[in-house]
Write a protein that holds these residues in place. Structure first.
Motif, PDB file in Angstrom:
ATOM      1  N   GLU A  71       0.830  -1.195   0.000  1.00  0.00           N
ATOM      2  CA  GLU A  71       0.000   0.000   0.000  1.00  0.00           C
ATOM      3  C   GLU A  71       0.872   1.255   0.000  1.00  0.00           C
ATOM      4  O   GLU A  71       2.056   1.215   0.336  1.00  0.00           O
ATOM      5  CB  GLU A  71      -0.927   0.020   1.210  1.00  0.00           C
ATOM      6  CG  GLU A  71      -2.098  -0.943   1.111  1.00  0.00           C
ATOM      7  CD  GLU A  71      -3.098  -0.736   2.242  1.00  0.00           C
ATOM      8  OE1 GLU A  71      -2.821   0.100   3.122  1.00  0.00           O
ATOM      9  OE2 GLU A  71      -4.154  -1.384   2.229  1.00  0.00           O
ATOM     10  N   ASP A  72       0.213   2.409  -0.338  1.00  0.00           N
ATOM     11  CA  ASP A  72       0.882   3.701  -0.309  1.00  0.00           C
ATOM     12  C   ASP A  72      -0.161   4.746   0.074  1.00  0.00           C
ATOM     13  O   ASP A  72      -1.357   4.439   0.161  1.00  0.00           O
ATOM     14  CB  ASP A  72       1.493   4.026  -1.682  1.00  0.00           C
ATOM     15  CG  ASP A  72       2.686   4.967  -1.576  1.00  0.00           C
ATOM     16  OD1 ASP A  72       2.756   5.687  -0.552  1.00  0.00           O
ATOM     17  OD2 ASP A  72       3.507   4.991  -2.501  1.00  0.00           O
ATOM     18  N   VAL A  73       0.281   5.974   0.316  1.00  0.00           N
ATOM     19  CA  VAL A  73      -0.697   7.024   0.608  1.00  0.00           C
ATOM     20  C   VAL A  73      -1.489   7.303  -0.666  1.00  0.00           C
ATOM     21  O   VAL A  73      -0.997   7.081  -1.782  1.00  0.00           O
ATOM     22  CB  VAL A  73      -0.003   8.308   1.100  1.00  0.00           C
ATOM     23  CG1 VAL A  73       0.710   8.057   2.412  1.00  0.00           C
ATOM     24  CG2 VAL A  73       0.966   8.832   0.045  1.00  0.00           C
ATOM     25  N   LYS A  83      -6.957   2.518  -8.219  1.00  0.00           N
ATOM     26  CA  LYS A  83      -5.716   3.017  -8.798  1.00  0.00           C
ATOM     27  C   LYS A  83      -5.240   4.283  -8.098  1.00  0.00           C
ATOM     28  O   LYS A  83      -4.042   4.556  -8.023  1.00  0.00           O
ATOM     29  CB  LYS A  83      -5.928   3.279 -10.288  1.00  0.00           C
ATOM     30  CG  LYS A  83      -4.696   3.769 -11.025  1.00  0.00           C
ATOM     31  CD  LYS A  83      -4.983   3.955 -12.499  1.00  0.00           C
ATOM     32  CE  LYS A  83      -3.761   4.457 -13.252  1.00  0.00           C
ATOM     33  NZ  LYS A  83      -4.023   4.641 -14.688  1.00  0.00           N
ATOM     34  N   VAL A  84      -6.187   5.067  -7.563  1.00  0.00           N
ATOM     35  CA  VAL A  84      -5.843   6.329  -6.915  1.00  0.00           C
ATOM     36  C   VAL A  84      -5.682   6.162  -5.413  1.00  0.00           C
ATOM     37  O   VAL A  84      -4.788   6.765  -4.795  1.00  0.00           O
ATOM     38  CB  VAL A  84      -6.917   7.394  -7.238  1.00  0.00           C
ATOM     39  CG1 VAL A  84      -6.639   8.691  -6.511  1.00  0.00           C
ATOM     40  CG2 VAL A  84      -7.003   7.625  -8.738  1.00  0.00           C
ATOM     41  N   SER A  85      -6.532   5.337  -4.809  1.00  0.00           N
ATOM     42  CA  SER A  85      -6.458   5.171  -3.342  1.00  0.00           C
ATOM     43  C   SER A  85      -5.175   4.483  -2.912  1.00  0.00           C
ATOM     44  O   SER A  85      -4.680   4.710  -1.809  1.00  0.00           O
ATOM     45  CB  SER A  85      -7.670   4.380  -2.848  1.00  0.00           C
ATOM     46  OG  SER A  85      -7.639   3.068  -3.372  1.00  0.00           O
ATOM     47  N   ARG A  86      -4.630   3.590  -3.787  1.00  0.00           N
ATOM     48  CA  ARG A  86      -3.361   2.885  -3.533  1.00  0.00           C
ATOM     49  C   ARG A  86      -3.386   2.161  -2.189  1.00  0.00           C
ATOM     50  O   ARG A  86      -2.414   2.153  -1.446  1.00  0.00           O
ATOM     51  CB  ARG A  86      -2.186   3.868  -3.592  1.00  0.00           C
ATOM     52  CG  ARG A  86      -2.146   4.647  -4.886  1.00  0.00           C
ATOM     53  CD  ARG A  86      -0.768   5.110  -5.247  1.00  0.00           C
ATOM     54  NE  ARG A  86      -0.280   6.161  -4.382  1.00  0.00           N
ATOM     55  CZ  ARG A  86       0.853   6.841  -4.594  1.00  0.00           C
ATOM     56  NH1 ARG A  86       1.596   6.549  -5.660  1.00  0.00           N
ATOM     57  NH2 ARG A  86       1.239   7.780  -3.775  1.00  0.00           N
ATOM     58  N   GLY A  87      -4.533   1.567  -1.915  1.00  0.00           N
ATOM     59  CA  GLY A  87      -4.711   0.830  -0.669  1.00  0.00           C
ATOM     60  C   GLY A  87      -6.118   1.050  -0.124  1.00  0.00           C
ATOM     61  O   GLY A  87      -6.932   1.769  -0.718  1.00  0.00           O
ATOM     62  N   ARG A  88      -6.388   0.494   1.032  1.00  0.00           N
ATOM     63  CA  ARG A  88      -7.698   0.641   1.643  1.00  0.00           C
ATOM     64  C   ARG A  88      -7.728   1.923   2.468  1.00  0.00           C
ATOM     65  O   ARG A  88      -6.898   2.128   3.356  1.00  0.00           O
ATOM     66  CB  ARG A  88      -7.996  -0.564   2.542  1.00  0.00           C
ATOM     67  CG  ARG A  88      -9.386  -0.521   3.135  1.00  0.00           C
ATOM     68  CD  ARG A  88      -9.648  -1.767   3.943  1.00  0.00           C
ATOM     69  NE  ARG A  88     -10.965  -1.728   4.549  1.00  0.00           N
ATOM     70  CZ  ARG A  88     -11.480  -2.676   5.330  1.00  0.00           C
ATOM     71  NH1 ARG A  88     -10.729  -3.754   5.599  1.00  0.00           N
ATOM     72  NH2 ARG A  88     -12.679  -2.566   5.831  1.00  0.00           N
ATOM     73  N   LEU A  89      -8.704   2.816   2.148  1.00  0.00           N
ATOM     74  CA  LEU A  89      -8.802   4.081   2.859  1.00  0.00           C
ATOM     75  C   LEU A  89      -9.216   3.855   4.307  1.00  0.00           C
ATOM     76  O   LEU A  89     -10.022   2.969   4.611  1.00  0.00           O
ATOM     77  CB  LEU A  89      -9.819   5.003   2.174  1.00  0.00           C
ATOM     78  CG  LEU A  89      -9.428   5.539   0.779  1.00  0.00           C
ATOM     79  CD1 LEU A  89     -10.542   6.404   0.213  1.00  0.00           C
ATOM     80  CD2 LEU A  89      -8.140   6.337   0.851  1.00  0.00           C
ATOM     81  N   THR A 145      -4.641   6.256   4.115  1.00  0.00           N
ATOM     82  CA  THR A 145      -4.601   4.796   4.231  1.00  0.00           C
ATOM     83  C   THR A 145      -3.821   4.460   5.512  1.00  0.00           C
ATOM     84  O   THR A 145      -3.462   5.352   6.285  1.00  0.00           O
ATOM     85  CB  THR A 145      -3.905   4.180   3.010  1.00  0.00           C
ATOM     86  OG1 THR A 145      -2.563   4.679   2.954  1.00  0.00           O
ATOM     87  CG2 THR A 145      -4.637   4.544   1.721  1.00  0.00           C
ATOM     88  N   ARG A 146      -3.530   3.194   5.692  1.00  0.00           N
ATOM     89  CA  ARG A 146      -2.769   2.808   6.884  1.00  0.00           C
ATOM     90  C   ARG A 146      -1.347   3.354   6.847  1.00  0.00           C
ATOM     91  O   ARG A 146      -0.687   3.480   7.873  1.00  0.00           O
ATOM     92  CB  ARG A 146      -2.728   1.288   6.993  1.00  0.00           C
ATOM     93  CG  ARG A 146      -4.061   0.670   7.349  1.00  0.00           C
ATOM     94  CD  ARG A 146      -3.947  -0.839   7.447  1.00  0.00           C
ATOM     95  NE  ARG A 146      -3.605  -1.422   6.148  1.00  0.00           N
ATOM     96  CZ  ARG A 146      -3.421  -2.727   5.953  1.00  0.00           C
ATOM     97  NH1 ARG A 146      -3.531  -3.571   6.986  1.00  0.00           N
ATOM     98  NH2 ARG A 146      -3.130  -3.188   4.767  1.00  0.00           N
ATOM     99  N   VAL A 147      -0.881   3.730   5.638  1.00  0.00           N
ATOM    100  CA  VAL A 147       0.472   4.259   5.511  1.00  0.00           C
ATOM    101  C   VAL A 147       0.537   5.713   5.968  1.00  0.00           C
ATOM    102  O   VAL A 147       1.531   6.145   6.550  1.00  0.00           O
ATOM    103  CB  VAL A 147       0.956   4.113   4.057  1.00  0.00           C
ATOM    104  CG1 VAL A 147       2.362   4.677   3.877  1.00  0.00           C
ATOM    105  CG2 VAL A 147       0.912   2.650   3.640  1.00  0.00           C
ATOM    106  N   GLY A 148      -0.538   6.482   5.737  1.00  0.00           N
ATOM    107  CA  GLY A 148      -0.535   7.882   6.154  1.00  0.00           C
ATOM    108  C   GLY A 148      -1.485   8.715   5.322  1.00  0.00           C
ATOM    109  O   GLY A 148      -2.252   8.207   4.481  1.00  0.00           O
TER     110      GLY A 148
END
Length: 1185
Positions: A504-506, A533-539, A585-588
């Motif tokens: 994942e990423d922000v 494609k834009v969220s790059r992970g679970r919000l 996301t969980r990343v930030g």
């Protein structure tokens, strides 16, 4: 679409690999000679559907009905030439031959399918619309309508009292769509009406409807026009006939006219007016599509009403980019292109040997493109691109030939993947078990594991490594990978597939916000969930921040990850608020969006339209489609206002949209930019609530191409002029190694324009283009950009070019003829009303009616700076016709409308009440044309002025030397500055009247004395103009004012005396003319030979003529009525007139004697008061103190 990464030594690989594939094996192309077509038949009729194919024998033909193969039987026969024969058409509930038929042709190379043919059984249904009884008043309009569902379309006729309705009178109109109109209803029109529908199979009669006619009751009051049956939105097929009905009532009867909302002309060849205003268009095509406006106007007034309807012409599909046959090696990749157009937009599908292509991970469709990867021998076939819609189908074929090779290596082994980051995965493998020493390269294939029709990417690397990092992946996505080994003669089989997930990423960006207000104290914030494609992970959360534009204090609220809306309440009315959002996301947390502004509505008691529900959708990387809906409400919407701007840039001009419009395409945008779009509804009560929304345009490159450099811009752009409205553009293709097809976009812009619609874009695949429909004598700037493989180059350097001048396309405007003496007339005009056209010469043709009938015109010519001329030696008792044309070195323009001037016998006009004839009776602008004096005349004037000044100086010196002061005549001066008090009886011009030149009427003679010693001298702020001691010639020419201030002062200031009458013209601001009448729209403008006289009915700027009431009112108005000749005027002013005539005569002779190219030196202004029918004529009597 496959993408290639190669090192320098890999060029040899592809040369060796594709050299044997460069020659496409020839095959006997399988094609159709005749395909089945649509047919309509009666039950029990025989039917023949033709189909003939050509190709390498043996060729077999089979038939399909509704996609299912047919078997030959007693009811269905296959003819030897391939056609289908049905001896007797069946049409029952259990079994019917009606449906869609196609023939399938096959030989050893494959199979192809024909276009779709529809067999229809002729039928006619019950009436879906029956005529209804009507009660009307004598002299009004009656209308009946009926409708049936019929195949083929039925013909509608009408009966009165069970007998065919006679159509001998123009009052009765039967439209092709089945509508019956009776205008000016008479008592004998009463009775029982019914319609009869007929086609090849049946005849059906509707029920009867009674028309009751009541006798009229005397004069009717005036009524505004009202459209009782307006045009309806209609969708028709190509080449059909469409009827746009328009029936209006009012007192007096309104005039019906038609126009298009896009201001394009209505097709005069296919369109006609039927009855009293119905528009019928035959043989319609795509250019007829658009919004048509029916306008009903009360004659002689500006009272009108409008009804609109949208005409949509459906066009059958056609293929504009056809697939091409290809030869590919085993394990290679084939791409078939196909583009089609039509209305509605056709659906594109692919067939393999006549059957629908089965899509899988190896065979995919990207939009309309078919891509086959890892080709196998079974892919060798004939492929067809089929474009189909409700209007039919069309197919185009191409063949794929697969080349086989021997001694191929085995597949790579032990493939495994490892995640490195949110965008990178490490792939590793072992060499093939067999023939590993012959491997020259590896091909890595990867694609997203989730979803359908995902695009497959390809990377080619050398044989010196067995690992590779793929670093352009999307975060939080599953990918599948496989590897193929290549040798000079072919490729190995695919390796086993492996899957791996990126981290994942922000979020890449924040959601696009939509802002609306339902009241003056709230803002409704809505947004769509971010795509993966834009969220790059679970919000995990959203953060909404807001503040006012004048306050730096920011308030924030955190919202759960599944939220899509939030209501901000308790806000201040009529206040600009700034809002922005961030997502995590969980990343930030990602970077928050830019501030979006929204103004809360004002507090108002009147009800205004609510905010439209706006939906924005990117059409491509440079266009956005805006769609909106309004909730049902009691407030009538008159239209919409839409504006947009790029984030951080000023707003573009507001776009005004019709009330019936609910979609708009915004084009000419930049890729990968965020745009703010605002829309609101407009009503009678005012502007409605506004909707604000943001949207981002996508990139024009795919994810694989993001790291690739943009191609260079075209260079050596040159412009060559073809004519006044077209130029030819050429350029050179930049030097880059891409071997793919390229296209170009050309942009042309008028220099200094602020109108977005004046900017044009042209697409081409060649290195030259013709840019047409340009404005003559206008400076343009041109730029070119290149497109290759979904990538765009920067714009080229700007090239400037000025289009050639053009011959005048319009006649001189405001032509008027003034009779100033029994045998002399003054003709004046204005320059043609078209921009950027230079006029160098005017040609005046005039003739008496007798001479005109014999074709004999008298010709006068004036230079382009002149807008007046004298017509001399006119004969009394004749009617003279005058017309004028403008010309330059490129040609002559059209002649103006003919102006008539009648000379009555025995009338002594002299200088009292001069008569005028205008080509535009309604115009309110008088000619202020300029005359130029040649060098000889100017020298004489200068010498005369010098002598006069010398005499004045000598007289002054004598008076001073003798010391005997003399009492001079007292002059009364109207000053330009602020006067100490108003002067009775003289109305000074106001500031907006500075264009109107005030002058003494030329009839004022020298018999003009003030009883109190005043002079009749007229003085400007610069110098004397006229004096009773000077020559009695008219001083018609004065030197051109050097600046606007002096000119304004001279025209405003004059000396006057008691008993003198000063005439001043006041320009009346008229309304803009209405669109042309229906006759002019359908049949074009009237010919220039049509005559207009000043004594006829006055044309309004709207749609017809002044009514008698309005004319009488105007004549009775003291401010516009003719003023009687003052007693102070001399009894005979013939001397002045004769001298005016002489001055014109001298000048005309000198002007004609000069060379045509010679330009006149100094311009002089003709200050001459004349009397017209339309401008207000003010008379003021100066009373001596």
């Amino acid at each position: 679409m496959a993408k290639f990464k190669m090192k320098s030594y890999q060029h040899w690989l592809f040369f060796v690999l594709f050299l044997p594939l460069s020659s496409v094996l020839c095959f006997s192309e399988l094609s159709f000679i005749t395909e089945p077509s649509d047919v309509t038949l009666l039950p029990k009729d025989p039917a023949v559907l033709d189909c003939q194919a050509h190709g390498l024998p043996p060729v077999t033909i089979k038939w399909l009905k509704n996609g299912v193969k047919l078997a030959e039987s007693e009811h269905i026969h296959f003819l030897p030439n391939g056609s289908l024969y049905i001896p007797k058409i069946k049409h029952t509930k259990e079994e019917s031959d009606e449906g869609f038929y196609q023939c399938l042709s096959q030989n050893k190379y494959g199979a192809i399918l024909s276009q779709r043919s529809r067999l229809t059984i002729a039928s006619i249904s019950e009436f879906v619309l029956q005529p209804v009884p009507m009660v009307v008043t004598e002299g009004s309009v009656a209308r009946f309508s009926c409708a049936v569902t019929s195949s083929p379309p039925a013909t509608i006729t009408w009966e009165l009292n069970q007998s065919t309705l006679p159509l001998r009178t123009d009052r009765i109109t039967v439209l092709p769509n089945g509508v019956l109109q009776i205008h000016n209803v008479q008592l004998e029109d009463a009775g029982q009406y019914r319609c009869v529908a007929t086609n090849i199979g049946s005849r059906l009669k509707s029920r009867e409807a009674t028309l009751t006619v009541n006798q009229g009751g005397g004069p009717q009051p005036r009524q505004r026009p009202r459209i009782i049956a307006g045009p309806q939105n209609v969708t028709v097929s190509l080449h059909q006939t469409v009827v746009l009905e328009c029936v209006a009532t009012g007192n007096p009867w309104p005039i019906i006219s038609w126009s298009r909302a896009d201001s394009k002309p209505i097709d005069v060849y296919n369109a006609k007016v039927l009855g009293n205003g119905n528009l019928v268009i035959t043989d319609v095509n795509s250019k007829h599509s658009g919004v048509y406006l029916c306008r009903a106007t009360t004659p002689g007034t500006r009272n009108y009403t409008i009804a609109a309807a949208n005409l949509t012409v459906q066009v059958p599909p056609s293929i504009v980019e056809r697939p091409e046959s290809q030869t590919r090696p085993r394990a290679g990749t084939a791409r078939f292109m196909c583009q089609a157009e039509g209305v509605p937009l056709p659906r594109i599908s692919w067939l393999k040997n006549g059957e629908e292509v089965h899509l899988n991970g190896r065979i995919k469709m990207y939009n309309s493109k078919l891509v086959i990867t890892q080709i196998i021998p079974e892919d060798d076939a004939i492929y067809q691109c089929m474009a189909e819609s409700d209007q039919g189908s069309v197919l185009s074929l191409a063949r794929l030939i697969v080349v086989m090779s021997e001694d191929r290596p085995s597949a790579p082994r032990n493939v495994h993947a490892e995640t490195i980051s949110s965008s990178a995965i490490l792939l590793a493998w072992d060499r093939p078990l067999y023939n590993a020493d012959k491997v020259i390269a590896y091909s890595i294939h990867y694609m997203k594991a989730e979803g359908l029709n995902n695009e497959e990417y390809q990377v080619v690397i050398g044989n010196d490594t067995t690992s590779y990092i793929i670093d352009d992946l999307e975060p939080a996505r599953n990918y599948s990978f496989y590897i193929v080994a290549y040798m000079p003669m072919g490729a190995s089989r695919m390796s086993d597939q492996v899957s791996q997930h990126t981290l994942e990423d922000v979020p890449l960006r924040t959601p696009e916000l939509t802002l609306t207000s339902q009241s003056s104290t709230d803002i409704q914030v809505t947004w769509q969930p971010l795509p993966a494609k834009v969220s790059r992970g679970r919000l995990s959360a959203y953060r909404l921040s807001y503040r006012t534009a004048v306050d730096s204090t920011v308030a924030s609220v955190e919202l759960p990850q599944n939220s899509t809306e939030y209501l901000l309440e308790g806000l201040q009315p009529d206040t600009i608020y700034l809002l922005r959002m961030a997502a995590a996301t969980r990343v930030g947390w990602c970077e928050p969006s830019a501030w979006t502004s929204h103004r809360t509505p004002k507090t108002t008691s009147s009800k205004v339209p609510s905010a439209p529900a706006l939906q924005l959708e990117p059409l491509n990387c440079t266009s956005i489609v805006a769609r909106w809906q309004t909730s049902p409400q009691s407030v009538a919407v008159q239209g919409y206002r839409l504006c947009y701007h790029e984030e951080g840039q000023p707003e573009q001009p507001i776009i005004q949209l019709q009330a019936q419009t609910f979609t708009h395409t915004i084009s000419g945008l930049d890729p990968r930019r965020k745009y703010h779009v605002k829309i609101l509804a407009v009503s009678q009560a005012g502007d409605g609530y506004q909707t604000d929304q943001t949207v981002s345009t996508p990139g024009c490159v795919s994810a694989r191409d993001q790291l690739a450099a943009a191609p260079p811009a075209p260079h050596q752009v040159t412009v060559l002029a073809n004519n006044a409205s077209a130029v030819s553009l050429r350029w050179s293709r930049p030097a880059f190694s891409a071997g793919k097809a390229v296209s170009y976009t050309v942009r042309s812009t008028p220099v200094g324009t602020h109108n977005a619609s004046a900017i044009r874009y042209l697409q081409t695949t060649r290195q030259s283009v013709m840019v047409q429909n340009l404005d003559p004598n206008t400076r343009y700037e041109f730029v070119v950009r290149l497109h290759v493989d979904q990538m765009s180059s920067p714009w080229s350097s700007v090239v400037y070019h000025q289009t050639l001048p053009a011959a005048p396309s319009k006649p001189p405007a405001g032509v008027r003829v003034t009779l100033i003496e029994d045998d002399t007339a003054l003709v004046s005009w204005r320059e043609p009303t078209e921009p950027n056209v230079v006029v160098t010469r005017y040609t005046i043709l005039y003739a008496s009616q007798k001479a005109w009938m014999a074709g004999r015109w008298q010709i006068l010519q004036r230079e382009g700076s002149h807008t007046m001329a004298l017509l001399e030696k006119l004969e009394a008792g004749n009617v003279y016709l005058v017309k004028i044309s403008a010309s330059n070195q490129l040609g002559e323009g059209p002649y103006s409308d003919i102006v008539e001037l009648a000379l009555k016998r025995g009338n002594n006009h002299r200088s009292k009440n001069p008569r005028h004839s205008d080509s535009f009776p309604d115009t309110t602008v008088y000619s202020d044309g300029l005359y130029h004096i040649d060098q000889r005349s100017m020298t004489g004037i200068i010498v005369g002025v010098c002598i006069a000044l010398a005499c004045i100086v000598m007289c002054a010196l004598i008076l001073i030397s003798k010391g005997r002061p003399r009492k001079s005549s007292s002059h009364k001066v109207i000053a330009m500055g602020a006067p100490e008090g108003p002067i009775s009886g003289l109305s000074l011009p106001t500031e907006h009247q500075t264009e109107n030149v005030e002058a003494l009427i030329p009839m004022i003679s020298h018999h003009f004395l003030n009883s109190k010693g005043g002079s009749n001298m007229v003085i400007s702020s610069a110098r004397p103009i006229s004096s009773k001691n000077q020559s009695k010639r008219w001083l018609l020419f004065k030197k051109e004012i050097r600046n606007a201030a002096e000119s304004d002062a001279e025209c405003r200031a004059s000396l006057y005396e008691a008993g003198k009458t000063v005439l001043r013209y006041e320009e009346r601001l008229g309304a803009a003319p209405l669109p042309p009448s229906s006759r002019e729209i359908i049949y074009g403008p009237y010919h220039s030979e049509s005559s207009h006289t000043s004594e006829g009915s006055q044309e309004t700027g709207d749609s017809g003529h002044y009514s008698n009431e309005e004319s009488n009112e105007e004549m009775s108005n003291p401010s516009t009525s003719q003023s009687s000749r003052p007693e102070s005027f001399g009894p005979d002013d013939g001397t002045n007139v004769a001298e005016l005539k002489q001055s014109f005569k001298v000048e005309n002779e000198e002007m004609l004697s000069r060379p045509r190219h010679h330009s006149a030196p100094d311009a002089t202004r003709l200050c001459c008061a004349s009397e017209g029918s339309h401008p207000a004529l003010h008379t003021s009597q100066a009373v001596g103190s």
